[in-house]
Design a protein around this motif. Structure first.
Motif, PDB file in Angstrom:
ATOM      1  N   ARG A  63       8.519  29.523 -27.961  1.00 36.26           N
ATOM      2  CA  ARG A  63       8.967  30.599 -27.290  1.00 36.26           C
ATOM      3  C   ARG A  63       8.448  32.188 -28.018  1.00 36.26           C
ATOM      4  O   ARG A  63       8.036  32.245 -28.866  1.00 36.26           O
ATOM      5  CB  ARG A  63      10.612  30.733 -27.616  1.00 36.26           C
ATOM      6  N   ASP A  64       8.371  33.024 -27.012  1.00 39.85           N
ATOM      7  CA  ASP A  64       7.686  34.225 -27.423  1.00 39.85           C
ATOM      8  C   ASP A  64       8.864  35.355 -27.480  1.00 39.85           C
ATOM      9  O   ASP A  64       9.198  35.839 -26.105  1.00 39.85           O
ATOM     10  CB  ASP A  64       6.565  34.719 -26.431  1.00 39.85           C
ATOM     11  N   LEU A  65       9.243  35.966 -28.350  1.00 37.25           N
ATOM     12  CA  LEU A  65      10.321  36.860 -28.501  1.00 37.25           C
ATOM     13  C   LEU A  65       9.748  38.291 -28.084  1.00 37.25           C
ATOM     14  O   LEU A  65      10.467  38.869 -27.748  1.00 37.25           O
ATOM     15  CB  LEU A  65      10.981  36.758 -30.028  1.00 37.25           C
ATOM     16  N   ASN A  66       8.736  38.367 -27.954  1.00 41.78           N
ATOM     17  CA  ASN A  66       8.120  39.702 -27.823  1.00 41.78           C
ATOM     18  C   ASN A  66       7.461  39.876 -26.400  1.00 41.78           C
ATOM     19  O   ASN A  66       7.190  40.921 -25.929  1.00 41.78           O
ATOM     20  CB  ASN A  66       6.903  40.219 -28.773  1.00 41.78           C
ATOM     21  N   GLY A  67       7.766  38.577 -25.541  1.00 33.15           N
ATOM     22  CA  GLY A  67       7.168  38.486 -24.300  1.00 33.15           C
ATOM     23  C   GLY A  67       8.182  38.118 -23.253  1.00 33.15           C
ATOM     24  O   GLY A  67       9.462  38.282 -23.634  1.00 33.15           O
ATOM     25  N   PRO A  68       7.743  38.070 -22.102  1.00 27.49           N
ATOM     26  CA  PRO A  68       8.642  37.513 -21.045  1.00 27.49           C
ATOM     27  C   PRO A  68       9.316  36.145 -21.577  1.00 27.49           C
ATOM     28  O   PRO A  68       8.750  35.518 -22.172  1.00 27.49           O
ATOM     29  CB  PRO A  68       7.975  37.286 -19.927  1.00 27.49           C
ATOM     30  N   VAL A  69      10.494  35.811 -20.704  1.00 30.94           N
ATOM     31  CA  VAL A  69      11.361  34.635 -21.265  1.00 30.94           C
ATOM     32  C   VAL A  69      10.386  33.673 -20.517  1.00 30.94           C
ATOM     33  O   VAL A  69       9.701  33.578 -19.486  1.00 30.94           O
ATOM     34  CB  VAL A  69      12.454  34.539 -20.271  1.00 30.94           C
ATOM     35  N   ARG A  70      10.156  32.507 -21.225  1.00 27.64           N
ATOM     36  CA  ARG A  70       9.194  31.315 -20.940  1.00 27.64           C
ATOM     37  C   ARG A  70      10.044  30.227 -20.673  1.00 27.64           C
ATOM     38  O   ARG A  70      10.930  29.810 -21.199  1.00 27.64           O
ATOM     39  CB  ARG A  70       8.352  31.153 -22.271  1.00 27.64           C
ATOM     40  N   VAL A  71       9.573  29.645 -19.528  1.00 33.47           N
ATOM     41  CA  VAL A  71      10.174  28.120 -19.185  1.00 33.47           C
ATOM     42  C   VAL A  71       9.120  27.036 -19.005  1.00 33.47           C
ATOM     43  O   VAL A  71       8.078  27.384 -18.485  1.00 33.47           O
ATOM     44  CB  VAL A  71      10.922  28.390 -17.744  1.00 33.47           C
ATOM     45  N   LEU A  72       9.475  25.991 -19.806  1.00 24.76           N
ATOM     46  CA  LEU A  72       8.751  24.906 -19.508  1.00 24.76           C
ATOM     47  C   LEU A  72       9.017  23.783 -18.775  1.00 24.76           C
ATOM     48  O   LEU A  72      10.120  23.232 -19.197  1.00 24.76           O
ATOM     49  CB  LEU A  72       8.228  24.362 -20.984  1.00 24.76           C
ATOM     50  N   ALA A  73       8.513  23.485 -17.472  1.00 19.56           N
ATOM     51  CA  ALA A  73       9.198  22.536 -16.727  1.00 19.56           C
ATOM     52  C   ALA A  73       8.033  21.271 -16.201  1.00 19.56           C
ATOM     53  O   ALA A  73       7.015  21.805 -15.713  1.00 19.56           O
ATOM     54  CB  ALA A  73       9.722  23.282 -15.401  1.00 19.56           C
ATOM     55  N   GLY A  74       8.421  20.019 -16.198  1.00 18.62           N
ATOM     56  CA  GLY A  74       7.737  19.213 -15.937  1.00 18.62           C
ATOM     57  C   GLY A  74       7.910  17.707 -16.479  1.00 18.62           C
ATOM     58  O   GLY A  74       8.958  17.608 -16.910  1.00 18.62           O
ATOM     59  N   ASP A  75       6.851  16.859 -16.455  1.00 18.89           N
ATOM     60  CA  ASP A  75       6.953  15.560 -16.878  1.00 18.89           C
ATOM     61  C   ASP A  75       6.278  15.460 -18.276  1.00 18.89           C
ATOM     62  O   ASP A  75       5.180  15.583 -18.278  1.00 18.89           O
ATOM     63  CB  ASP A  75       6.109  14.790 -15.832  1.00 18.89           C
ATOM     64  N   PHE A  76       7.183  15.596 -19.335  1.00 21.00           N
ATOM     65  CA  PHE A  76       6.788  15.765 -20.405  1.00 21.00           C
ATOM     66  C   PHE A  76       6.373  14.348 -21.074  1.00 21.00           C
ATOM     67  O   PHE A  76       5.889  14.085 -22.319  1.00 21.00           O
ATOM     68  CB  PHE A  76       7.842  16.015 -21.505  1.00 21.00           C
ATOM     69  N   ASN A  77       6.632  13.113 -20.364  1.00 24.09           N
ATOM     70  CA  ASN A  77       6.378  11.878 -20.944  1.00 24.09           C
ATOM     71  C   ASN A  77       7.116  11.608 -22.246  1.00 24.09           C
ATOM     72  O   ASN A  77       6.400  10.878 -22.997  1.00 24.09           O
ATOM     73  CB  ASN A  77       4.799  11.679 -20.862  1.00 24.09           C
ATOM     74  N   ALA A  78       8.223  12.266 -22.218  1.00 23.78           N
ATOM     75  CA  ALA A  78       8.984  12.219 -23.645  1.00 23.78           C
ATOM     76  C   ALA A  78      10.670  12.494 -23.419  1.00 23.78           C
ATOM     77  O   ALA A  78      11.033  12.883 -22.320  1.00 23.78           O
ATOM     78  CB  ALA A  78       8.631  13.535 -24.626  1.00 23.78           C
ATOM     79  N   THR A  79      11.103  12.007 -24.337  1.00 29.48           N
ATOM     80  CA  THR A  79      12.739  11.917 -24.309  1.00 29.48           C
ATOM     81  C   THR A  79      13.383  13.157 -25.335  1.00 29.48           C
ATOM     82  O   THR A  79      12.391  13.296 -26.230  1.00 29.48           O
ATOM     83  CB  THR A  79      13.450  10.630 -24.272  1.00 29.48           C
ATOM     84  N   LEU A  80      14.383  13.253 -25.173  1.00 26.31           N
ATOM     85  CA  LEU A  80      15.095  14.010 -26.459  1.00 26.31           C
ATOM     86  C   LEU A  80      14.926  13.217 -27.842  1.00 26.31           C
ATOM     87  O   LEU A  80      15.329  13.979 -28.681  1.00 26.31           O
ATOM     88  CB  LEU A  80      16.638  14.506 -25.909  1.00 26.31           C
ATOM     89  N   ASP A  81      14.698  12.068 -27.777  1.00 29.22           N
ATOM     90  CA  ASP A  81      14.464  11.492 -29.143  1.00 29.22           C
ATOM     91  C   ASP A  81      12.945  11.581 -29.732  1.00 29.22           C
ATOM     92  O   ASP A  81      13.005  11.089 -30.785  1.00 29.22           O
ATOM     93  CB  ASP A  81      14.664   9.973 -28.806  1.00 29.22           C
ATOM     94  N   HIS A  82      12.012  12.022 -28.952  1.00 33.60           N
ATOM     95  CA  HIS A  82      10.785  12.229 -29.446  1.00 33.60           C
ATOM     96  C   HIS A  82      10.675  13.415 -30.461  1.00 33.60           C
ATOM     97  O   HIS A  82      11.292  14.445 -30.014  1.00 33.60           O
ATOM     98  CB  HIS A  82       9.642  12.174 -28.180  1.00 33.60           C
ATOM     99  N   VAL A  83      10.053  13.126 -31.474  1.00 32.78           N
ATOM    100  CA  VAL A  83       9.894  14.438 -32.261  1.00 32.78           C
ATOM    101  C   VAL A  83       8.968  15.546 -31.744  1.00 32.78           C
ATOM    102  O   VAL A  83       9.484  16.693 -31.828  1.00 32.78           O
ATOM    103  CB  VAL A  83       9.099  13.963 -33.842  1.00 32.78           C
ATOM    104  N   ALA A  84       8.166  14.981 -30.865  1.00 34.49           N
ATOM    105  CA  ALA A  84       7.421  16.298 -30.291  1.00 34.49           C
ATOM    106  C   ALA A  84       8.287  17.136 -29.443  1.00 34.49           C
ATOM    107  O   ALA A  84       7.812  18.327 -29.485  1.00 34.49           O
ATOM    108  CB  ALA A  84       6.282  15.537 -29.470  1.00 34.49           C
ATOM    109  N   LEU A  85       9.192  16.424 -28.976  1.00 35.07           N
ATOM    110  CA  LEU A  85       9.987  17.483 -27.788  1.00 35.07           C
ATOM    111  C   LEU A  85      11.177  18.125 -28.776  1.00 35.07           C
ATOM    112  O   LEU A  85      11.519  19.349 -28.352  1.00 35.07           O
ATOM    113  CB  LEU A  85      10.524  16.647 -26.898  1.00 35.07           C
ATOM    114  N   ARG A  86      11.445  17.554 -29.737  1.00 37.52           N
ATOM    115  CA  ARG A  86      12.494  18.118 -30.627  1.00 37.52           C
ATOM    116  C   ARG A  86      12.065  19.324 -31.435  1.00 37.52           C
ATOM    117  O   ARG A  86      12.601  20.169 -31.687  1.00 37.52           O
ATOM    118  CB  ARG A  86      12.887  17.021 -31.465  1.00 37.52           C
ATOM    119  N   ARG A  87      10.784  19.471 -31.557  1.00 38.43           N
ATOM    120  CA  ARG A  87       9.768  20.318 -32.135  1.00 38.43           C
ATOM    121  C   ARG A  87      10.203  21.694 -31.344  1.00 38.43           C
ATOM    122  O   ARG A  87      10.537  22.824 -31.871  1.00 38.43           O
ATOM    123  CB  ARG A  87       8.545  20.141 -32.406  1.00 38.43           C
ATOM    124  N   LEU A  88       9.988  21.607 -29.950  1.00 37.77           N
ATOM    125  CA  LEU A  88      10.005  22.704 -29.387  1.00 37.77           C
ATOM    126  C   LEU A  88      11.499  23.134 -29.194  1.00 37.77           C
ATOM    127  O   LEU A  88      11.871  24.224 -29.032  1.00 37.77           O
ATOM    128  CB  LEU A  88       9.729  22.322 -27.821  1.00 37.77           C
TER     129      LEU A  88
END
Length: 282
Positions: A189-214
């Motif tokens: 997220r960029d607090l100094n810029g426009p609101v950001r949205v990440l949408a798509g096929d992450f090939n990850a679930t909420l249990d993956h550390v890589a997604l939890r990082r975001l």
């Protein structure tokens, strides 16, 4: 290990059942340990089925949809019909092929979402964003195996950045390292810029550390916010492999999420995801 992590909700349910069965059979030690371990997983997984407290915000409502098109095999007319039905403002697509672009044009996508940034390619590497409002292409990720289109959408009164997410799947012969690197390359997220949205096929679930990082750096998962965090998106219309949630819409945590839905798109092995959230006035 990365693939089995996606099955955590199933392991959780199985642990509860096995622990209860062991206690019924008077295997006290086995049953107690199994249930204790299962309860740890329940504490992590169960909240996804319940809505989170909604922050208060006043602003414009935005509808974002994402759909993996299965190398251009998805039914373009069904997808455009869903765009109309949900009054989508921004559509992010993955696995966009040149033929699929023509199919979408014939189905009337341009009449609903006239502005586009398409990176169409043969096979599964294409990507794109279509919008109701003017947009400008952006570069939000390092070069990757698959294209990940990004754009700044000029909404009335404010802007929003949207990225069509599609890292290489972790289940490939070369291992998960590329997926891990590409997930790490997704923008925070960029607090100094426009609101950001990440949408798509992450090939990850909420249990993956890589997604939890975001999620630990200023995003929220739209499905999780409204109690739909366990709704599977892949494989669509099949029971094997066990269905899991690989498709997500991550929004800035300052944006209250109003709704989240999964949508069947004939011809694709992924269900589309669509969310409506509030873009706070700035």
């Amino acid at each position: 290990m990365v693939a089995t992590t996606a099955l955590t909700p199933y392991f959780t349910a199985a642990g509860v059942l096995l622990g209860a069965l062991a206690l019924l059979l008077r295997r006290w030690a086995v049953g107690t340990v199994t249930l204790l371990l299962a309860m740890v997983l329940v504490a992590a997984v169960a909240p996804r089925a319940f809505p989170d407290p909604r922050p208060v915000a006043v602003g414009r409502e935005v509808v974002v949809m994402s759909s993996n098109l299965l190398v251009g095999r998805a039914d373009a007319e069904a997808l455009v019909a869903a765009v109309r039905r949900y009054r989508v403002d921004v559509l992010a697509v993955q696995e966009l092929t040149p033929a699929m672009v023509r199919d979408l044009d014939r189905a009337g996508l341009a009449a609903v979402l006239p502005h586009r940034h398409f990176l169409a390619e043969p096979g599964g590497s294409g990507s794109g964003i279509a919008s109701r409002y003017p947009l400008a292409p952006r570069e939000l990720t390092p070069p990757g195996t698959l294209r990940q289109a990004a754009a700044l959408v000029d909404l009335p009164g404010d802007d929003v950045e949207v990225l069509s997410v599609h890292p290489l799947p972790p289940v490939v012969p070369d291992g998960p390292e590329t997926w891990q690197r590409e997930m790490a390359g997704l923008p925070e997220r960029d607090l100094n810029g426009p609101v950001r949205v990440l949408a798509g096929d992450f090939n990850a679930t909420l249990d993956h550390v890589a997604l939890r990082r975001l999620l630990n750096h200023g995003y929220v998962d739209a499905a999780d916010q409204v109690g739909a965090g366990l709704a599977p998106t892949w494989p669509a219309g099949a029971l094997w492999p066990p269905p899991v949630a690989l498709d997500h819409v991550l929004v800035d945590n300052r944006c209250p999420v109003e709704t989240f839905d999964v949508v069947d798109v004939p011809g694709s092995d992924h269900r589309a995801v669509v969310t409506r959230f509030v873009l706070p006035a700035r």
